[in-house]
Motif scaffolding. Structure first.
Motif, PDB file in Angstrom:
ATOM      1  N   ALA A 512     -37.292  -4.553   3.206  1.00 35.31           N
ATOM      2  CA  ALA A 512     -36.319  -4.127   2.195  1.00 35.31           C
ATOM      3  C   ALA A 512     -34.913  -4.086   2.781  1.00 35.31           C
ATOM      4  CB  ALA A 512     -36.688  -2.752   1.653  1.00 35.31           C
ATOM      5  N   GLU A 513     -33.997  -4.771   2.131  1.00 35.25           N
ATOM      6  CA  GLU A 513     -32.570  -4.664   2.449  1.00 35.25           C
ATOM      7  C   GLU A 513     -31.929  -3.556   1.618  1.00 35.25           C
ATOM      8  OE1 GLU A 513     -30.726  -6.351   4.644  1.00 35.25           O
ATOM      9  OE2 GLU A 513     -32.349  -7.620   5.373  1.00 35.25           O
ATOM     10  N   THR A 514     -32.535  -3.306   0.463  1.00 34.54           N
ATOM     11  CA  THR A 514     -32.183  -2.174  -0.394  1.00 34.54           C
ATOM     12  C   THR A 514     -33.493  -1.592  -0.900  1.00 34.54           C
ATOM     13  OG1 THR A 514     -32.008  -3.643  -2.312  1.00 34.54           O
ATOM     14  CG2 THR A 514     -29.965  -3.122  -1.146  1.00 34.54           C
ATOM     15  N   PHE A 515     -33.478  -0.349  -1.337  1.00 36.24           N
ATOM     16  CA  PHE A 515     -34.722   0.281  -1.772  1.00 36.24           C
ATOM     17  C   PHE A 515     -35.066  -0.137  -3.197  1.00 36.24           C
ATOM     18  CE2 PHE A 515     -33.720   3.448   1.664  1.00 36.24           C
ATOM     19  CZ  PHE A 515     -34.714   2.985   2.508  1.00 36.24           C
ATOM     20  N   TRP A 516     -36.348  -0.276  -3.435  1.00 35.92           N
ATOM     21  CA  TRP A 516     -36.850  -0.873  -4.673  1.00 35.92           C
ATOM     22  C   TRP A 516     -37.143   0.171  -5.733  1.00 35.92           C
ATOM     23  CZ3 TRP A 516     -40.559  -3.305  -0.700  1.00 35.92           C
ATOM     24  CH2 TRP A 516     -39.873  -4.282   0.037  1.00 35.92           C
ATOM     25  N   GLU A 517     -37.246  -0.278  -6.973  1.00 31.98           N
ATOM     26  CA  GLU A 517     -37.468   0.644  -8.091  1.00 31.98           C
ATOM     27  C   GLU A 517     -38.913   1.112  -8.185  1.00 31.98           C
ATOM     28  OE1 GLU A 517     -37.249  -1.060 -12.020  1.00 31.98           O
ATOM     29  OE2 GLU A 517     -37.629  -3.070 -11.241  1.00 31.98           O
ATOM     30  N   ALA A 518     -39.833   0.373  -7.595  1.00 30.11           N
ATOM     31  CA  ALA A 518     -41.245   0.747  -7.607  1.00 30.11           C
ATOM     32  C   ALA A 518     -41.868   0.264  -6.306  1.00 30.11           C
ATOM     33  CB  ALA A 518     -41.964   0.131  -8.806  1.00 30.11           C
ATOM     34  N   TRP A 519     -42.695   1.129  -5.695  1.00 25.78           N
ATOM     35  CA  TRP A 519     -43.280   0.749  -4.413  1.00 25.78           C
ATOM     36  C   TRP A 519     -44.462   1.643  -4.081  1.00 25.78           C
ATOM     37  CZ3 TRP A 519     -43.939  -2.869  -0.995  1.00 25.78           C
ATOM     38  CH2 TRP A 519     -44.272  -2.583   0.330  1.00 25.78           C
ATOM     39  N   ASN A 520     -45.552   1.011  -3.715  1.00 29.05           N
ATOM     40  CA  ASN A 520     -46.716   1.692  -3.175  1.00 29.05           C
ATOM     41  C   ASN A 520     -47.143   0.909  -1.946  1.00 29.05           C
ATOM     42  OD1 ASN A 520     -49.262   2.677  -2.490  1.00 29.05           O
ATOM     43  ND2 ASN A 520     -49.938   2.917  -4.609  1.00 29.05           N
ATOM     44  N   PRO A 521     -46.987   1.465  -0.739  1.00 31.82           N
ATOM     45  CA  PRO A 521     -47.290   0.694   0.478  1.00 31.82           C
ATOM     46  C   PRO A 521     -48.739   0.229   0.557  1.00 31.82           C
ATOM     47  CG  PRO A 521     -46.865   3.014   0.988  1.00 31.82           C
ATOM     48  CD  PRO A 521     -46.472   2.804  -0.435  1.00 31.82           C
ATOM     49  N   LYS A 522     -49.632   0.902  -0.177  1.00 33.78           N
ATOM     50  CA  LYS A 522     -51.037   0.469  -0.185  1.00 33.78           C
ATOM     51  C   LYS A 522     -51.284  -0.645  -1.200  1.00 33.78           C
ATOM     52  CE  LYS A 522     -52.832   4.935   1.385  1.00 33.78           C
ATOM     53  NZ  LYS A 522     -53.729   6.088   1.073  1.00 33.78           N
TER      54      LYS A 522
END
Length: 536
Positions: A512-522
């Motif tokens: 990520a260069e910027t943080f995303w609107e939705a994210w689940n690392p799993k």
């Protein structure tokens, strides 16, 4: 003869903008600063099973090394970091024999925030979100050589250029590619110093947190346009929920206040309904207008955003000017409580019969009853704090049983009802709905609203929820923020830092260069829109 259908402009169903508020907003509109940025080189995207998103970048040399491209060829340009802005280049033709460029050149450009954007095809497209949001362009250039500037603004680090078609008699070369970064942010922020931190934060953790902070600052800077955009790739507009968190981050970093003031007045000036209910989002173009939908929890967050602004800026005049707007949102929500002072509406998980919906988070299985109830309390307490700050008397609102009730009384009754119906003492945490669902959202908002009778009870509820095997977690950084803020409020600073490293740190690890609107690392390619490529 069948009469042609007559369509009514849906905009006619919305109240007209309130000129006085919109004029104040327009007086705060910032200038955009454009900065030309050169690429760092060319790359190839290669499959990498060890990478969270499945790709790695491999250097192909400098832009000056770019070969002449023919039909079917492509190249990926790396600008070395994310920006919001425009893209330009010089398109040169190279004839293979005596013929000049005897036919137009057709190119497809794909703009990537992350590597998978330019490594993967967008088809088959599976989302219900409009396909026109995908970050690609097809252009046709008739005469070469030619300077080219893409008219549409994009958010990108990478640009993939594909030659869709050129004549067999010539090839093309991309020269002088430039990214024109735009933002209204004029300030800079030094790296985290950890001057007030003790030995409890290791050097390794400091490195991780500095990297997270760097990405967070870039995210904020690139969203700071003429409003706080929720995402400069998509939707490119202002939402109340995003506004509050962006402004909070800004007060601690770039310390701009004018943009927040503009946004607060834009919402006040573009109501969703004649009853005073706010829209969830505002459009700036082609003219300032309501976004045409209302989200209950976002309207309630407006009071907290106004309080934050007044506390940081000291601008009490704005606080007084917009106080009634914020108060009205709470009054409308309290009007939907039942005889037990519990917020109750039909279809809380979808579109309601009064034309609004409840967000909280994109997690589709989340029961939202407890969260929304507690967000109302949070909003009422924000209004109470704001009234004290402004030197106003304790506000009163109408309720289902009375035309004028002090909000202190409403807070007391709704807090009592939350403890009686939403707190499970056998589990030591807050639950939601008829199935008594356990979730991060319910417990974070119960703590944020101060429903727990003590900090110890709040901390225990959060610990239990965080570790419970059946807990419903969050999909969005939006809700993850409130979980972290609840940790801090409950005195769980170590858990807050751990969660920041684990959640936002995993985005950094994923590229990520910027943080995303939705994210689940799993589930790294999860999307609330059913297609990862439309995520912003």
């Amino acid at each position: 003869m069948t009469k042609p259908a007559v369509y009514r402009n849906a905009g006619d169903l919305l109240p007209p903008p309130i000129a006085r508020f919109v004029d104040v907003a327009e007086s705060c509109k910032p200038e955009l600063i454009s900065t030309p940025e050169k690429p760092v080189g060319l790359i190839d995207a290669e499959k990498d099973e060890k990478a969270l998103l499945g790709w790695k970048a491999v250097s192909r040399g400098s832009v000056e090394d770019m070969e002449v491209l023919k039909t079917g060829d492509s190249v990926i340009i790396d600008f070395g970091g994310h920006r919001t802005g425009y893209f330009s280049f010089d398109l040169q033709s190279y004839k293979f024999a005596t013929h000049p460029a005897d036919a137009p050149c057709r190119l497809r450009l794909v703009f990537g925030e992350i590597l998978s954007d330019v490594a993967e095809e967008f088809e088959p497209y599976k989302s219900w979100m409009c396909k026109s949001w995908l970050p690609d362009e097809i252009i046709t250039v008739d005469w070469l050589p030619q300077p080219v500037k893409i008219a549409r603004r994009h958010a990108f680090r990478y640009v993939r250029i594909e030659v869709v078609a050129v004549s067999m008699h010539y090839g093309v070369r991309i020269e002088n590619p430039i990214a024109h970064a735009v933002t209204s942010c004029t300030a800079s922020v030094p790296p985290l110093s950890f001057a007030s931190a003790g030995s409890e934060i290791s050097d390794e953790d400091k490195t991780v947190l500095r990297r997270i902070d760097e990405v967070a600052l870039r995210t904020l800077r690139n969203c700071m346009q003429t409003v706080y955009e929720d995402g400069p790739r998509r939707d490119m507009r202002l939402w109340i929920g995003d506004l509050r968190l962006q402004a909070l981050a800004n007060y601690k970093t770039f310390q701009d206040t004018l943009l927040a003031k503009r946004c607060l007045y834009l919402f006040a000036g573009t109501p969703f309904h004649e009853d005073g209910r706010l829209a969830a989002t505002v459009y700036e173009h082609p003219q300032v207008t309501s976004g045409g939908q209302s989200i209950v929890d976002f309207t309630l967050i407006y009071a907290a955003a106004l309080l934050d602004y007044v506390e940081f800026s000291g601008d009490k005049d704005t606080g007084k000017d917009l106080f009634s707007v914020a108060l009205r949102q709470a009054e409308i929500a309290v009007g939907r409580t039942n005889s037990e002072w519990v917020y109750h509406v039909e279809n809380i998980g979808g579109m309601t019969d009064f034309g609004a919906w409840h967000f909280v988070d994109w997690e589709p299985t989340l029961d939202k009853v407890t969260s929304i109830h507690c967000i109302i309390i949070f909003s009422l307490k924000s209004l109470l704090s704001l009234s004290k700050l402004l030197g106003l008397p304790v506000p009163t609102i109408s309720t289902p049983t009375s035309s004028s009730v002090p909000i202190t009384e409403v807070i007391e009754k709704m807090t009592a009802s939350a403890l009686a119906t939403m707190y499970d003492p056998s589990l030591g945490l807050f639950v939601s709905g008829p199935k008594k669902q356990i979730s991060w959202a319910s417990n974070a908002w119960a703590v944020m609203a101060g429903v727990a009778p003590s900090q110890e009870v709040a901390a225990d509820a959060l610990r239990r929820t965080y570790q419970h095997p059946d807990t419903v977690i969050a999909m969005t950084p939006y809700l993850h923020h409130y979980l972290v803020e609840a940790f801090v409020k409950a005195g769980l600073k170590d858990l807050a830092v751990k969660h920041i490293k684990g959640y936002w740190g995993s985005m950094v690890t994923a590229g990520a260069e910027t943080f995303w609107e939705a994210w689940n690392p799993k589930l790294p390619t999860v999307s609330p829109y059913q297609d990862f490529h439309i995520n912003s």
